[in-house]
Design a protein around this motif. Sequence first.
Motif, PDB file in Angstrom:
ATOM      1  N   GLY A  52      10.597  76.143  55.528  1.00  0.00           N
ATOM      2  CA  GLY A  52      10.735  74.708  55.310  1.00  0.00           C
ATOM      3  C   GLY A  52      10.067  74.215  54.048  1.00  0.00           C
ATOM      4  O   GLY A  52      10.249  73.067  53.653  1.00  0.00           O
ATOM      5  N   ASP A  53       9.282  75.063  53.394  1.00  0.00           N
ATOM      6  CA  ASP A  53       8.581  74.656  52.181  1.00  0.00           C
ATOM      7  C   ASP A  53       9.372  75.123  50.951  1.00  0.00           C
ATOM      8  O   ASP A  53      10.347  75.860  51.065  1.00  0.00           O
ATOM      9  CB  ASP A  53       7.167  75.230  52.158  1.00  0.00           C
ATOM     10  N   ALA A  54       8.932  74.680  49.776  1.00  0.00           N
ATOM     11  CA  ALA A  54       9.585  75.052  48.523  1.00  0.00           C
ATOM     12  C   ALA A  54       8.550  75.136  47.413  1.00  0.00           C
ATOM     13  O   ALA A  54       7.514  74.464  47.456  1.00  0.00           O
ATOM     14  CB  ALA A  54      10.663  74.028  48.151  1.00  0.00           C
ATOM     15  N   GLY A  55       8.829  75.960  46.438  1.00  0.00           N
ATOM     16  CA  GLY A  55       7.999  76.106  45.243  1.00  0.00           C
ATOM     17  C   GLY A  55       8.892  76.603  44.122  1.00  0.00           C
ATOM     18  O   GLY A  55      10.051  76.941  44.338  1.00  0.00           O
ATOM     19  N   THR A 112       9.604  78.855  40.272  1.00  0.00           N
ATOM     20  CA  THR A 112       9.278  79.860  39.270  1.00  0.00           C
ATOM     21  C   THR A 112      10.140  79.591  38.046  1.00  0.00           C
ATOM     22  O   THR A 112      11.035  78.751  38.078  1.00  0.00           O
ATOM     23  CB  THR A 112       9.562  81.307  39.749  1.00  0.00           C
ATOM     24  N   ILE A 113       9.890  80.366  37.023  1.00  0.00           N
ATOM     25  CA  ILE A 113      10.747  80.326  35.841  1.00  0.00           C
ATOM     26  C   ILE A 113      12.141  80.819  36.217  1.00  0.00           C
ATOM     27  O   ILE A 113      12.309  81.480  37.242  1.00  0.00           O
ATOM     28  CB  ILE A 113      10.157  81.173  34.696  1.00  0.00           C
ATOM     29  N   GLY A 114      13.110  80.541  35.375  1.00  0.00           N
ATOM     30  CA  GLY A 114      14.481  80.958  35.630  1.00  0.00           C
ATOM     31  C   GLY A 114      14.838  82.321  35.071  1.00  0.00           C
ATOM     32  O   GLY A 114      15.942  82.806  35.297  1.00  0.00           O
ATOM     33  N   GLY A 115      13.901  82.930  34.331  1.00  0.00           N
ATOM     34  CA  GLY A 115      14.188  84.246  33.762  1.00  0.00           C
ATOM     35  C   GLY A 115      15.416  84.198  32.876  1.00  0.00           C
ATOM     36  O   GLY A 115      15.533  83.336  32.009  1.00  0.00           O
ATOM     37  N   GLU A 116      16.367  85.075  33.137  1.00  0.00           N
ATOM     38  CA  GLU A 116      17.570  85.178  32.311  1.00  0.00           C
ATOM     39  C   GLU A 116      18.720  84.308  32.819  1.00  0.00           C
ATOM     40  O   GLU A 116      19.841  84.396  32.305  1.00  0.00           O
ATOM     41  CB  GLU A 116      18.006  86.642  32.244  1.00  0.00           C
ATOM     42  N   LEU A 117      18.461  83.465  33.810  1.00  0.00           N
ATOM     43  CA  LEU A 117      19.488  82.545  34.312  1.00  0.00           C
ATOM     44  C   LEU A 117      19.718  81.424  33.302  1.00  0.00           C
ATOM     45  O   LEU A 117      18.824  81.100  32.515  1.00  0.00           O
ATOM     46  CB  LEU A 117      19.043  81.920  35.635  1.00  0.00           C
ATOM     47  N   PRO A 118      20.874  80.762  33.341  1.00  0.00           N
ATOM     48  CA  PRO A 118      21.065  79.577  32.496  1.00  0.00           C
ATOM     49  C   PRO A 118      20.101  78.453  32.878  1.00  0.00           C
ATOM     50  O   PRO A 118      19.740  77.624  32.037  1.00  0.00           O
ATOM     51  CB  PRO A 118      22.518  79.157  32.768  1.00  0.00           C
ATOM     52  N   ALA A 119      19.671  78.410  34.146  1.00  0.00           N
ATOM     53  CA  ALA A 119      18.741  77.384  34.617  1.00  0.00           C
ATOM     54  C   ALA A 119      17.327  77.683  34.120  1.00  0.00           C
ATOM     55  O   ALA A 119      16.908  78.836  34.051  1.00  0.00           O
ATOM     56  CB  ALA A 119      18.747  77.328  36.145  1.00  0.00           C
ATOM     57  N   ARG A 120      16.598  76.632  33.819  1.00  0.00           N
ATOM     58  CA  ARG A 120      15.214  76.787  33.348  1.00  0.00           C
ATOM     59  C   ARG A 120      14.283  77.226  34.477  1.00  0.00           C
ATOM     60  O   ARG A 120      13.349  77.981  34.259  1.00  0.00           O
ATOM     61  CB  ARG A 120      14.752  75.451  32.765  1.00  0.00           C
ATOM     62  N   TRP A 121      14.552  76.694  35.689  1.00  0.00           N
ATOM     63  CA  TRP A 121      13.688  76.970  36.828  1.00  0.00           C
ATOM     64  C   TRP A 121      14.488  77.450  38.034  1.00  0.00           C
ATOM     65  O   TRP A 121      15.662  77.120  38.180  1.00  0.00           O
ATOM     66  CB  TRP A 121      12.940  75.709  37.273  1.00  0.00           C
ATOM     67  N   VAL A 122      13.793  78.176  38.917  1.00  0.00           N
ATOM     68  CA  VAL A 122      14.313  78.492  40.234  1.00  0.00           C
ATOM     69  C   VAL A 122      13.390  77.806  41.234  1.00  0.00           C
ATOM     70  O   VAL A 122      12.165  77.982  41.184  1.00  0.00           O
ATOM     71  CB  VAL A 122      14.338  80.017  40.512  1.00  0.00           C
ATOM     72  N   ILE A 123      13.976  77.009  42.097  1.00  0.00           N
ATOM     73  CA  ILE A 123      13.223  76.390  43.189  1.00  0.00           C
ATOM     74  C   ILE A 123      13.511  77.230  44.430  1.00  0.00           C
ATOM     75  O   ILE A 123      14.648  77.309  44.879  1.00  0.00           O
ATOM     76  CB  ILE A 123      13.637  74.923  43.396  1.00  0.00           C
ATOM     77  N   HIS A 124      12.488  77.905  44.904  1.00  0.00           N
ATOM     78  CA  HIS A 124      12.623  78.788  46.056  1.00  0.00           C
ATOM     79  C   HIS A 124      12.290  77.998  47.317  1.00  0.00           C
ATOM     80  O   HIS A 124      11.261  77.297  47.360  1.00  0.00           O
ATOM     81  CB  HIS A 124      11.645  79.961  45.943  1.00  0.00           C
ATOM     82  N   THR A 125      13.130  78.109  48.320  1.00  0.00           N
ATOM     83  CA  THR A 125      12.855  77.468  49.604  1.00  0.00           C
ATOM     84  C   THR A 125      13.190  78.446  50.714  1.00  0.00           C
ATOM     85  O   THR A 125      14.118  79.244  50.581  1.00  0.00           O
ATOM     86  CB  THR A 125      13.617  76.133  49.752  1.00  0.00           C
ATOM     87  N   VAL A 126      12.417  78.392  51.781  1.00  0.00           N
ATOM     88  CA  VAL A 126      12.597  79.328  52.890  1.00  0.00           C
ATOM     89  C   VAL A 126      13.236  78.593  54.058  1.00  0.00           C
ATOM     90  O   VAL A 126      12.601  77.742  54.690  1.00  0.00           O
ATOM     91  CB  VAL A 126      11.259  79.958  53.318  1.00  0.00           C
ATOM     92  N   GLY A 127      14.486  78.908  54.304  1.00  0.00           N
ATOM     93  CA  GLY A 127      15.204  78.295  55.416  1.00  0.00           C
ATOM     94  C   GLY A 127      14.871  78.958  56.731  1.00  0.00           C
ATOM     95  O   GLY A 127      14.419  80.105  56.776  1.00  0.00           O
ATOM     96  N   PRO A 128      15.114  78.244  57.826  1.00  0.00           N
ATOM     97  CA  PRO A 128      14.887  78.821  59.151  1.00  0.00           C
ATOM     98  C   PRO A 128      15.941  79.885  59.463  1.00  0.00           C
ATOM     99  O   PRO A 128      17.108  79.742  59.099  1.00  0.00           O
ATOM    100  CB  PRO A 128      15.005  77.622  60.089  1.00  0.00           C
ATOM    101  N   ASN A 129      15.512  80.940  60.126  1.00  0.00           N
ATOM    102  CA  ASN A 129      16.406  82.028  60.515  1.00  0.00           C
ATOM    103  C   ASN A 129      16.927  81.750  61.916  1.00  0.00           C
ATOM    104  O   ASN A 129      16.286  82.080  62.910  1.00  0.00           O
ATOM    105  CB  ASN A 129      15.667  83.364  60.440  1.00  0.00           C
ATOM    106  N   ASP A 168      14.861  74.886  64.699  1.00  0.00           N
ATOM    107  CA  ASP A 168      14.387  73.529  64.460  1.00  0.00           C
ATOM    108  C   ASP A 168      15.099  72.986  63.219  1.00  0.00           C
ATOM    109  O   ASP A 168      14.812  73.402  62.093  1.00  0.00           O
ATOM    110  CB  ASP A 168      12.870  73.533  64.265  1.00  0.00           C
ATOM    111  N   ARG A 169      16.041  72.064  63.429  1.00  0.00           N
ATOM    112  CA  ARG A 169      16.809  71.500  62.308  1.00  0.00           C
ATOM    113  C   ARG A 169      15.896  70.814  61.292  1.00  0.00           C
ATOM    114  O   ARG A 169      16.206  70.742  60.108  1.00  0.00           O
ATOM    115  CB  ARG A 169      17.863  70.525  62.823  1.00  0.00           C
ATOM    116  N   GLY A 170      14.757  70.317  61.761  1.00  0.00           N
ATOM    117  CA  GLY A 170      13.803  69.681  60.857  1.00  0.00           C
ATOM    118  C   GLY A 170      13.334  70.620  59.752  1.00  0.00           C
ATOM    119  O   GLY A 170      13.052  70.179  58.639  1.00  0.00           O
ATOM    120  N   LEU A 171      13.252  71.921  60.049  1.00  0.00           N
ATOM    121  CA  LEU A 171      12.867  72.890  59.020  1.00  0.00           C
ATOM    122  C   LEU A 171      13.955  73.027  57.963  1.00  0.00           C
ATOM    123  O   LEU A 171      13.669  73.148  56.776  1.00  0.00           O
ATOM    124  CB  LEU A 171      12.572  74.257  59.648  1.00  0.00           C
TER     125      LEU A 171
END
Length: 166
Positions: A60-63, A65-82, A89-92
């Motif tokens: 449910g959280d996010a943080g 990193t840099i985008g590395g070799e992607l066209p995007a400047r950043w990658v926003i990583h988020t962990v979805g519920p399994n 929990d839909r709230g997650l």
Amino acid sequence: MPVITAVLGDITTQDVDAVVNAANNAMRGGGGVDGAIHRAGGPAILRDCIERFPHGLATGDAGWTIGGELPARWVIHTVGPNYSAGQRDRGLLVSCYRRSLEVADELGARSVAFPLISAGIYGWPREDAVAAAVETLSLVRSSVEVVRIVAFSRDMHGDVSAALGA
């Protein structure tokens, strides 16, 4: 309020400020969207994940990193519920989208590409995954101007387009 569109394609090729990665708790790469982003972005993303998230990231959280070799400047990583593992929990799931937009705001990102979080191997029912994405991205206040929900398959793209009223 951002303009939200459905895009059929590969999230790793999106020319946006940030792409959202549906990551796992360990933050060390994986399959699906996570694996694709790490492969396309190169080893710099993993190095940044290890440095920024030595103990991983909570569901449910996010943080970011840099985008590395992607066209995007950043990658926003988020962990979805399994969903398949009993995390229902839909709230997650909603939190993933909300937190990702908050991180985008912190970065000053104006355009962000999202996958459908938890809708792949994590098994969240597609109809509800689409609804959670569209509802949350439509309601959260953010400075992000453009949101793309990127679907890899025509079926998923059709579902997202229909939910957006397109």
